[in-house]
Design an enzyme around this catalytic site. Structure first.
Site, PDB file in Angstrom:
ATOM      1  N   CYS A 169      69.299 -67.663  25.770  1.00 33.89           N
ATOM      2  CA  CYS A 169      68.798 -67.042  24.537  1.00 33.89           C
ATOM      3  C   CYS A 169      69.533 -65.741  24.200  1.00 33.89           C
ATOM      4  O   CYS A 169      69.849 -65.485  23.038  1.00 33.89           O
ATOM      5  CB  CYS A 169      67.291 -66.808  24.620  1.00 33.89           C
ATOM      6  SG  CYS A 169      66.749 -65.765  25.978  1.00 33.89           S
ATOM      7  N   HIS A 301      62.480 -63.622  27.273  1.00 35.15           N
ATOM      8  CA  HIS A 301      63.001 -64.254  26.063  1.00 35.15           C
ATOM      9  C   HIS A 301      63.520 -63.182  25.103  1.00 35.15           C
ATOM     10  O   HIS A 301      63.174 -62.004  25.206  1.00 35.15           O
ATOM     11  CB  HIS A 301      61.902 -65.071  25.382  1.00 35.15           C
ATOM     12  CG  HIS A 301      62.410 -66.042  24.348  1.00 35.15           C
ATOM     13  ND1 HIS A 301      63.547 -66.793  24.510  1.00 35.15           N
ATOM     14  CD2 HIS A 301      61.935 -66.363  23.116  1.00 35.15           C
ATOM     15  CE1 HIS A 301      63.741 -67.555  23.454  1.00 35.15           C
ATOM     16  NE2 HIS A 301      62.769 -67.307  22.585  1.00 35.15           N
ATOM     17  N   ASP A 322      64.648 -67.878  16.284  1.00 35.27           N
ATOM     18  CA  ASP A 322      64.435 -68.128  17.708  1.00 35.27           C
ATOM     19  C   ASP A 322      65.484 -69.126  18.198  1.00 35.27           C
ATOM     20  O   ASP A 322      65.587 -70.234  17.654  1.00 35.27           O
ATOM     21  CB  ASP A 322      63.025 -68.693  17.927  1.00 35.27           C
ATOM     22  CG  ASP A 322      62.618 -68.740  19.394  1.00 35.27           C
ATOM     23  OD1 ASP A 322      63.511 -68.891  20.264  1.00 35.27           O
ATOM     24  OD2 ASP A 322      61.416 -68.624  19.677  1.00 35.27           O
TER      25      ASP A 322
END
Length: 388
Positions: A169, A301, A322
């Site tokens: 991520c 995250h 995202d």
């Protein structure tokens, strides 16, 4: 007295009777020596047992610590199990074994991946472009409960692939941020050597280059100065070091504790509102700003802030890209006549962000060579700006 005038003496410890006081004293001394020896032996045994128990506890604790350390290494990609390429190939082999991918497709995708890695560029297969432009049209024509909305400059969305699922991520958010900066002429000189979006292994090498320049030695040591070929998670500090090494001016802001009820972070929302609305105030409902998107990190995250809504009731709502959201979902936002349901993919209200801590990395211009050198020196004792 036994009647003949002879005195008897009884041992107080075993009731033995003696006619001589000296013999009794010697007898009692033997009792005492025996008792002392017995007590000493018991104490020695107890001490030995205690030492063995403590040794066993230490051994079990060390074993637990080793297992926890290995677990953390696996979780954060530092267990030498390979990196992007190895995971990509392993996951494709799994797809072939399950019959979800044909062998010819496996070989084609492997060849494409190897070519992209050789050139250090992203293959673009997880990219969705045009979402910001679609949002601008949507807010102008459709949404009735929004008083104002501020949007960043154009941003491509990148989601995780077979090669970085579960750990990529941070790299994907950097790709999103970079996709915006590459469209802004202000950053042309900084990014003259980065005209295409780099692959994840290339980004890992770029961060290592920043470390070699002297950025964030403490953070580099956490990774043993090596990211390439690993599945290591990165965070705000690595993004800051990489951007600054490219002479891109940015700052880390640390929201180190909740500032609202129920563990919420209204100060974070207010900061983002100021970031986008400063120099972009006015009566327009939809403001497409020249501001780059914002890197947003929390434990486990990270996401990319691409705008913020102010509702008619004055509540604020972040718009987030995202990396975990697949392309097919993002592409629903590109439809002209959207009814707004897909927008929920992006919207996060104050009650939705309730992690203990958040960090953001915000870009704001270009550094001179002298400013870059000063920030490199400062990063060696870097402390984030604290929001009280």
């Amino acid at each position: 007295d036994i009647g003949n005038g002879e005195q008897l003496y009884e041992c107080p410890m075993c009731s033995l009777t003696c006619t001589n006081i000296q013999i009794l004293e010697e007898h009692v001394d033997l009792h005492l020596e025996e008792q002392s020896f017995s007590e000493g032996t018991d104490l020695e045994l107890a001490q030995r047992l205690q030492l063995e128990e403590e040794k066993q506890q230490r051994s079990e604790e060390e074993k637990r610590e080793r297992e926890e350390f290995k677990k953390l290494q696996r979780q954060y990609g530092l267990d030498n199990s390979g990196g992007y390429k190895q995971q990509f190939l392993k996951n494709m082999e799994r797809e072939v074994d399950k019959g979800r991918m044909q062998p010819f497709e496996y070989h084609k995708r492997k060849a494409d991946m190897m070519e992209c890695l050789a050139f250090g560029i992203d293959d673009g297969k997880t990219k969705t472009s045009g979402v910001i432009e679609a949002l601008c049209k949507y807010y102008q024509n459709e949404n009735k409960d929004v008083r104002h909305v501020w949007l960043s400059t154009g941003v491509d969305h990148f989601h995780s692939s077979l090669g970085d699922r579960g750990w990529g991520c941070g790299y994907r958010n950097f790709q999103m941020l970079l996709s915006s900066l590459l469209q802004n002429t202000l950053y042309n000189d900084c990014l003259k050597d980065t005209t295409l979006i780099p692959s994840i292994p290339k980004i890992q090498s770029m961060i290592e280059d920043a470390w070699r320049e002297g950025f964030d030695p403490h953070g580099a040591s956490h990774f043993n100065n090596r990211l390439h070929g690993s599945k290591a998670w990165i965070g705000a500090s690595e993004i800051y070091s990489l951007l600054t090494s490219l002479r891109i001016k940015c700052q880390i802001i640390d929201f180190h504790k909740p500032t609202g009820p129920m563990g919420t972070h209204p100060r974070l929302f207010e900061w983002v509102l100021r970031y986008y609305s400063t120099d972009n105030e006015g009566g327009a409902k939809v403001v497409c700003t020249s501001r780059p998107p914002i890197y947003l990190q929390h434990q486990g995250h990270s996401r990319t802030v691409v705008g913020i809504e102010e509702k008619k009731n004055k509540t604020l709502c972040l718009l987030l890209f995202d990396p975990g959201c697949p392309s097919q979902e993002m592409q629903k936002l590109l439809k002209q006549n959207s009814d707004g349901t897909s927008l929920k993919l992006l919207q996060k209200f104050v009650g939705s962000l309730k992690k203990k801590q958040y960090q953001i990395v915000a870009v704001d211009g270009v550094l001179s060579l002298e400013e870059k050198a000063a920030r490199c020196h400062a990063s060696q004792v870097l402390t984030s700006e604290k929001i009280p």
